[in-house]
Scaffold this motif. Structure first.
Motif, mmCIF file in Angstrom:
data_model
loop_
_atom_site.group_PDB
_atom_site.id
_atom_site.type_symbol
_atom_site.label_atom_id
_atom_site.label_comp_id
_atom_site.label_asym_id
_atom_site.label_seq_id
_atom_site.Cartn_x
_atom_site.Cartn_y
_atom_site.Cartn_z
ATOM 1 N N GLY A 253 0.851 -1.194 0.000
ATOM 2 C CA GLY A 253 0.000 0.000 0.000
ATOM 3 C C GLY A 253 0.882 1.238 0.000
ATOM 4 N N ARG A 254 0.514 2.251 -0.793
ATOM 5 C CA ARG A 254 1.254 3.510 -0.751
ATOM 6 C C ARG A 254 0.283 4.623 -1.126
ATOM 7 N NH1 ARG A 254 6.202 4.658 -4.698
ATOM 8 N NH2 ARG A 254 7.304 3.050 -3.548
ATOM 9 N N SER A 255 0.383 5.715 -0.466
ATOM 10 C CA SER A 255 -0.505 6.814 -0.855
ATOM 11 C C SER A 255 0.276 7.820 -1.691
ATOM 12 C CB SER A 255 -1.102 7.506 0.389
ATOM 13 O OG SER A 255 -0.084 8.097 1.139
ATOM 14 N N PHE A 256 -0.364 8.317 -2.733
ATOM 15 C CA PHE A 256 0.223 9.342 -3.589
ATOM 16 C C PHE A 256 -0.621 10.598 -3.476
ATOM 17 C CE2 PHE A 256 1.443 5.338 -5.405
ATOM 18 C CZ PHE A 256 2.766 5.536 -5.741
ATOM 19 N N MET A 257 -0.001 11.675 -3.694
ATOM 20 C CA MET A 257 -0.825 12.872 -3.676
ATOM 21 C C MET A 257 -1.385 13.120 -5.078
ATOM 22 S SD MET A 257 -0.101 16.643 -2.181
ATOM 23 C CE MET A 257 0.899 17.235 -3.512
ATOM 24 N N ALA A 258 -2.687 13.225 -5.144
ATOM 25 C CA ALA A 258 -3.321 13.529 -6.422
ATOM 26 C C ALA A 258 -3.771 14.988 -6.415
ATOM 27 C CB ALA A 258 -4.526 12.622 -6.632
ATOM 28 N N MET A 259 -3.759 15.580 -7.589
ATOM 29 C CA MET A 259 -4.289 16.935 -7.723
ATOM 30 C C MET A 259 -5.774 16.844 -8.034
ATOM 31 S SD MET A 259 -1.701 18.751 -7.367
ATOM 32 C CE MET A 259 -0.005 19.038 -7.729
ATOM 33 N N VAL A 260 -6.546 17.671 -7.369
ATOM 34 C CA VAL A 260 -7.966 17.690 -7.673
ATOM 35 C C VAL A 260 -8.249 18.973 -8.449
ATOM 36 C CG1 VAL A 260 -10.295 17.693 -6.730
ATOM 37 C CG2 VAL A 260 -8.482 16.407 -5.588
ATOM 38 N N PHE B 212 3.887 21.435 -13.948
ATOM 39 C CA PHE B 212 3.113 21.374 -12.723
ATOM 40 C C PHE B 212 2.328 20.071 -12.579
ATOM 41 C CE2 PHE B 212 -0.609 22.747 -10.110
ATOM 42 C CZ PHE B 212 0.100 22.928 -8.941
ATOM 43 N N PHE B 213 1.685 19.591 -13.669
ATOM 44 C CA PHE B 213 0.853 18.393 -13.591
ATOM 45 C C PHE B 213 1.589 17.135 -14.071
ATOM 46 C CE2 PHE B 213 -2.531 21.618 -13.625
ATOM 47 C CZ PHE B 213 -3.267 21.186 -12.542
ATOM 48 N N ALA B 214 2.884 17.313 -14.449
ATOM 49 C CA ALA B 214 3.613 16.166 -15.007
ATOM 50 C C ALA B 214 3.720 15.050 -13.970
ATOM 51 C CB ALA B 214 4.997 16.628 -15.448
ATOM 52 N N ASP B 215 3.402 13.840 -14.354
ATOM 53 C CA ASP B 215 3.542 12.661 -13.495
ATOM 54 C C ASP B 215 2.784 12.769 -12.179
ATOM 55 O OD1 ASP B 215 5.063 11.223 -15.293
ATOM 56 O OD2 ASP B 215 6.928 12.200 -14.630
ATOM 57 N N ARG B 216 1.711 13.552 -12.205
ATOM 58 C CA ARG B 216 0.883 13.612 -11.005
ATOM 59 C C ARG B 216 -0.501 13.074 -11.368
ATOM 60 N NH1 ARG B 216 2.382 18.349 -7.986
ATOM 61 N NH2 ARG B 216 4.425 17.897 -7.124
ATOM 62 N N PRO B 217 -1.021 12.137 -10.603
ATOM 63 C CA PRO B 217 -2.400 11.708 -10.873
ATOM 64 C C PRO B 217 -3.372 12.860 -10.618
ATOM 65 C CG PRO B 217 -1.591 10.748 -8.829
ATOM 66 C CD PRO B 217 -0.427 11.446 -9.449
ATOM 67 N N VAL B 218 -4.343 12.938 -11.488
ATOM 68 C CA VAL B 218 -5.308 14.035 -11.367
ATOM 69 C C VAL B 218 -6.697 13.459 -11.135
ATOM 70 C CG1 VAL B 218 -6.446 15.902 -12.641
ATOM 71 C CG2 VAL B 218 -3.965 15.612 -12.793
ATOM 72 N N VAL B 219 -7.390 14.020 -10.192
ATOM 73 C CA VAL B 219 -8.780 13.654 -9.940
ATOM 74 C C VAL B 219 -9.632 14.855 -10.334
ATOM 75 C CG1 VAL B 219 -10.475 13.052 -8.182
ATOM 76 C CG2 VAL B 219 -8.195 12.035 -8.107
ATOM 77 N N VAL B 220 -10.671 14.591 -11.126
ATOM 78 C CA VAL B 220 -11.484 15.694 -11.607
ATOM 79 C C VAL B 220 -12.769 15.771 -10.791
ATOM 80 C CG1 VAL B 220 -12.525 16.770 -13.629
ATOM 81 C CG2 VAL B 220 -10.561 15.238 -13.902
ATOM 82 N N ASP B 221 -12.981 16.916 -10.162
ATOM 83 C CA ASP B 221 -14.210 17.131 -9.388
ATOM 84 C C ASP B 221 -15.268 17.679 -10.340
ATOM 85 O OD1 ASP B 221 -16.234 17.843 -7.771
ATOM 86 O OD2 ASP B 221 -15.022 19.055 -6.378
#
Lengths: 233, 273
Positions: free
Chosen positions: A15-22, A46-55
């Protein structure tokens, strides 16, 4: 079957937590995407290699579920790696190309590191302010966006406050404070007669530096957590 | 073309009123039509220094507020007919001055005078800002001591930002009048030198008035020193300053150390070492 099962390796799951951008797109989309493009231009990675969650809650409320594919494709086209959506029910995406996005992600809000944040640290262009007259007693020159260069003296009772470095081509008799916004800022002056100097939240008043620096060309910098005044000549 | 000059300093007691009266009298003696306006509403002094305190009927505030006509308030000097005084009110305060009213008075004075000398009150509040508001030229009166120099620097900053000329992006000439100077004490390091003051303020020097008992004597008898004792060193220094104000090139002789006795020289050397 049994033999095969024995030869197969054990699957190890961690298990590992990553920070996602919302990101929360807003209507009208034209304006919102234009603003996004401007921000991306200032900080391309800024958004490179970052998981993004769309609200999508706001979009659902404003224009309904039919616009979801358009919005999501717009984000994907800008290189965002969309890991999931939130604020809607799975049924809203059924039948679209985005139907298999996770819709039930858990997480908690984390303050973003401001340095990773939007435009301020844009490395390409550091603005500076040039002043070609004496800074008189009682005047306060504040420029949080970058460096201040003064061609002339800074009088006793005047103050110069910069987000970056302060350069005084003349006598510094008042106060100078550098590094409000950036690390590694310095103060330079041709003649140190200052009342106070400060860099990176550290400051020192005139009685705390030796008389041998008085009247000399000096730079002030922050070195491993301590303020240092160094003669330039 | 008339010229509005503000005589200002920030600090009190440095010699603004004395200098306003003396420069005004010098300019008038040179043949110009001069009016000296006292902006120190509530603490008026210029009438005393010019010896007109018993002739004041109406004042600046009356004219600004429209209660009196300008010619009713102007007091013509008895010694020089082309020198006039517009006194301040002693019973009101500086809030009685409005920008619109002061501007109107200055415009009206421009019609009949060559020089309008505005004697500013001390401080940086309304009285001082009103006195400098419409100026074309500023005479910054400074004593050779650190507090006076710093206050003058503050005032120069205001002259560069709060005057009509500055707001229109035009140049406002600022010149330094160094008063109560004592070359001997400056040489001994007990007082700032002319060079020290000029280095800090960085404006051209209009003149140097030496510390002299003649100046106080003239004030006490209610006569500008340039009229009371024209041969004195201070009067000649004011005359020279007035000629420079008129645009003449007058060489500036830095005051030399006064002749001093042997003992003074001995001690002087010791202090300087």
């Amino acid at each position: 079957m049994d033999a095969e099962a024995i030869t197969l390796p054990t699957i190890r799951i961690r298990g590992r937590s990553f920070m996602a951008m919302v990101v929360a797109p807003e209507f009208p989309f034209g304006d919102w995407f234009a603003a996004l493009d401007r921000q991306l231009a200032g900080a391309p990675g800024f958004f490179a290699d970052r998981p993004v969650v769309v609200d999508l809650a706001g979009v659902l409320e404003a224009v309904g579920q039919d616009s979801f594919p358009v919005v999501l494709e717009g984000l994907a086209a800008r290189g965002m790696k969309i890991a999931g959506v939130e604020g809607i029910r799975p049924a809203h995406l059924a039948g679209t190309a985005w139907a298999d996005l996770a819709t039930n992600l858990h997480g908690r809000e984390v303050p973003l590191n401001p340095r990773a944040g939007a435009p301020p640290p844009a490395p390409a262009h550091v603005p500076s302010l040039l002043i070609e007259r004496p800074v008189r007693s009682g005047q306060s020159i504040v420029f949080e966006e970058g460096d201040i260069t003064i061609v002339g003296p800074v009088a006793s009772g005047a103050e110069v406050i910069a987000g970056g470095s302060v350069h005084v081509y003349g006598a510094l008799r008042g106060r100078a404070i550098a590094g409000l916004k950036t690390e590694g800022a310095r103060i330079f002056c041709r003649k140190l007669e200052a009342e106070m100097v400060g860099v990176d939240q550290l400051y020192r008043t005139a009685e705390n530096w030796g008389p041998d620096l008085h009247g000399r060309a000096v730079q002030v910098r922050c070195d491993r957590g301590a303020l240092r005044l160094l003669a330039l000549d | 073309m008339s010229n509005v000059v503000v005589v200002t300093s920030g600090k009190g007691g440095v010699g603004k009123t004395t200098s306003s009266a003396s420069l005004g009298a010098s300019l008038a003696r040179a043949g110009s039509k001069v009016v000296v306006v006292d902006f120190d509403v509530g603490l008026r002094n210029l009438d005393l220094v010019m010896g007109a305190e018993r002739r004041v009927v109406f004042d600046l505030v009356n004219v600004v507020q429209g209660d009196a006509k300008l010619p009713q308030a102007l007091i013509r000097d008895k010694r020089l007919e082309n020198l006039s005084l517009l006194p301040a009110s002693q019973t009101r305060d500086k809030d009685a001055l409005t920008e619109e009213g002061v501007g109107r008075v200055i415009d009206e004075l421009r019609e009949s005078f060559d020089w309008i000398i505005c004697d500013s009150p001390a401080g940086i509040e309304k009285g001082a800002t009103m006195a400098m508001r419409f100026a074309d030229t500023a005479v910054v009166v400074t004593n050779p001591e650190v507090s006076s120099v710093r206050d003058s620097d503050r005032i120069i900053g205001m002259l560069d930002s709060k005057t009509c000329r500055a707001e229109r992006g035009e140049r406002l000439e600022k010149q330094l009048l160094l008063t109560r100077y004592d070359a001997g004490r400056a040489a001994r390091g007990e007082m700032m030198t002319v060079e020290d003051v000029l280095e800090i303020l960085a404006i051209p020097l209009l003149g140097i008035i030496n510390e002299s008992p003649d100046v106080l004597t003239a004030s006490n008898v209610g006569c500008p020193i340039t009229l009371h004792n024209p041969a004195s060193a201070a009067a000649r220094a004011y005359d020279d300053a007035a000629r420079r104000l008129m645009g003449e090139t007058v060489p500036l002789t830095t005051p030399r150390q006064e002749k001093q006795g042997f003992m003074a020289r001995l001690f002087g050397r010791k202090a300087a070492a």
